[in-house]
Design an enzyme around this catalytic site. Structure first.
Site, PDB file in Angstrom:
ATOM      1  N   HIS A   1      -6.567 -13.199  53.563  1.00 44.11           N
ATOM      2  CA  HIS A   1      -6.870 -14.354  52.721  1.00 44.11           C
ATOM      3  C   HIS A   1      -6.044 -15.574  53.110  1.00 44.11           C
ATOM      4  CE1 HIS A   1      -8.077 -16.555  49.183  1.00 44.11           C
ATOM      5  NE2 HIS A   1      -8.592 -15.507  48.583  1.00 44.11           N
TER       6      HIS A   1
ATOM      7  N   ASP B   1     -28.170 -15.121  55.177  1.00 46.46           N
ATOM      8  CA  ASP B   1     -29.360 -14.515  55.788  1.00 46.46           C
ATOM      9  C   ASP B   1     -29.229 -14.533  57.310  1.00 46.46           C
ATOM     10  OD1 ASP B   1     -31.843 -13.731  56.663  1.00 46.46           O
ATOM     11  OD2 ASP B   1     -32.967 -15.268  55.576  1.00 46.46           O
TER      12      ASP B   1
END
Length: 463
Positions: free
Chosen positions: A165, A404
């Site tokens: 992170h 996608d």
């Protein structure tokens, strides 16, 4: 549970990214002390493994390489020198991302289901980061990200990621993932990638200013952390034993009804969001399920004045005195902590009171920007040690279901690391209708009790 088919390293195209070092800001440094993020994207993919290896994998690798050209901090390493050195991100030509390809014979529909399943079910799809190294001059070198693609023959694909992170928050990581996905979807060249995304990441730490002199406080925490790393070599406890994970959907209709209940009688007419009421509903349901189990075991602490704590992160990009663009690659999150007494949370109006408390924390974060009353690292530790802190992971604003790669949108996105840290994961609903998905990993007995309390609260509130 999985068969590894291939492993390799993916780098940006050679010679296109110069050697560069990036300092860590006071927004980045606290994440050095936190576990890695493990995010899994599942897609329908009705093709055999051979088709994937010969047709799909080459473009995945190429589009990833082109993406890393622009998001090179994810191919870099985090350098952690001893005191009085400062941590930084370092990229040199040839730095790479570990990428593995695997195959699973598990039932894909079961893996992506919302109902409770053993937490171990997802772990084989999570890649392992390469081990850290220590240079001759004592600098710890931490790899940033590892990727794994698991094929479920004729059923689906999982793109698994484990990442540090410290390099970037959820907004930065999802920018990276969507950029990669858009390139893979189009079979693009590098020039096409830029036109497709039309928003390259901003890799410039100088946009984050430090008017309050916060860096020194975080450097002191860092020096303590880096000097003590490796001292405790005891193996970690298996805290996933007998745990199950499930996904709960708080759809838009439920959220709107609960917003009406919360705003009734609110003289201040504060803005009530779907995020606030969803967090409040799940948090109170969690607390009541824990209290019920403790009572049944005659192990309850009925001190009404003890506090329960809830924590979430607020994006500061548009809330600072200095402008930080939305495309900034790094961390720009402020932790928000909510403290509420037990008597208020388990009472008749517990969910309403919890929602208003969360709302006040959001309002305070918007007002104060980068200022906070106490060191957030110490504040979090102090509350976590009580065992009564519920953190959140992810956000419904990240758009994880918009990723996608050319096989359609994900049918499920999971945060696997909540199995270990007890957080609730949050994402937007898959149907795109404005609701929120919440993921939980709980002991099986508590999950049973939570489901019962969750459904009871829905019925009680007419949701």
């Amino acid at each position: 549970m999985v068969k590894v088919l291939d492993s390799f390293l993916v780098s940006p195209p050679p010679g296109v990214v110069p050697t560069v070092s990036l300092r860590l800001t006071y927004f980045d440094m606290p994440w050095l002390f936190c576990p890695n993020v493990q995010r899994l994207f599942f897609y329908k993919f009705p093709h055999p493994t051979l088709y994937f290896m010969e047709t799909t994998l080459p473009m995945l690798k190429r589009s990833l390489s082109l993406t890393l050209q622009h998001f090179f901090p994810y191919a870099a390493n985090i350098m952690c020198p001893p005191s009085p050195g400062k941590p930084f991100i370092h990229y040199t030509d040839g730095d790479s991302v570990a990428f593995t390809v695997a195959e699973s014979d598990k039932d894909f529909d079961h893996v992506v289901a919302d109902y409770p399943r053993d937490v171990e079910l997802l772990h084989p799809f999570v890649p392992q980061l390469p081990s850290e190294e220590v240079t001759e001059d004592g600098i710890r070198v931490l790899p940033v990200i590892a990727l794994r693609v698991t094929v479920f023959p004729n059923s689906g694909i999982c793109i698994g990621s484990t990442y540090h992170h410290t390099v970037g928050d959820g907004k930065s990581f999802m920018h990276f993932m969507r950029f990669w996905a858009s390139g893979n979807r189009s079979g693009a060249t590098d020039g096409d990638l830029i036109r497709l995304e039309n928003s390259l990441p901003l890799i410039n730490k100088d946009v984050v200013k430090d008017p309050a002199g916060l860096e020194l406080a975080y450097l002191k925490n860092y020096w303590h952390w880096v000097s003590s790393r490796g001292e405790n070599s005891a193996p970690p406890k298996d805290i996933t034993s007998n745990k199950v994970r499930a996904t709960f959907t708080f759809d838009r209709a439920r959220a709107e009804r609960l917003k009406q209940l919360v705003t009734t009688g609110d003289a201040e007419q504060n803005h009530i969001s779907t995020f606030m009421v969803t967090c409040a509903f799940v948090w109170v349901s969690l607390i009541k399920s824990k209290e019920n189990l403790a009572y049944n075991l005659s192990d309850n602490d009925d001190d009404d004045n003890k506090f329960y704590y809830f924590m979430f992160s607020s994006d500061c990009r548009n809330r600072l005195e200095f402008p930080v663009p939305t495309t900034y690659l790094g961390n720009c999150l402020r932790p928000c902590i909510v403290d509420v007494k037990r008597s208020e949370l388990i009472g008749e109006d517990g969910i309403v009171l919890a929602a208003k408390a969360i709302g006040r924390a959001i309002k305070e974060a918007m007002r104060s920007g980068w200022e906070w009353a106490e060191d957030p690292v110490s504040a979090i530790r102090k509350r976590a040690i009580t065992g009564r802190l519920t953190p959140t992971a992810g956000s419904p604003k990240l758009g994880v279901y918009d990723t996608d790669f050319g096989w359609g949108k994900p049918c499920k996105v999971e945060l696997a690391h909540i199995d270990h840290d007890g957080a609730m994961s949050m994402a937007e609903c898959r149907d795109g209708q404005g609701g929120i998905e919440v993921g939980l990993a709980l002991n099986k007995n508590q999950m049973d009790e939570f489901v019962a309390v969750f459904e009871q609260n829905l019925k009680h509130l007419g949701l």
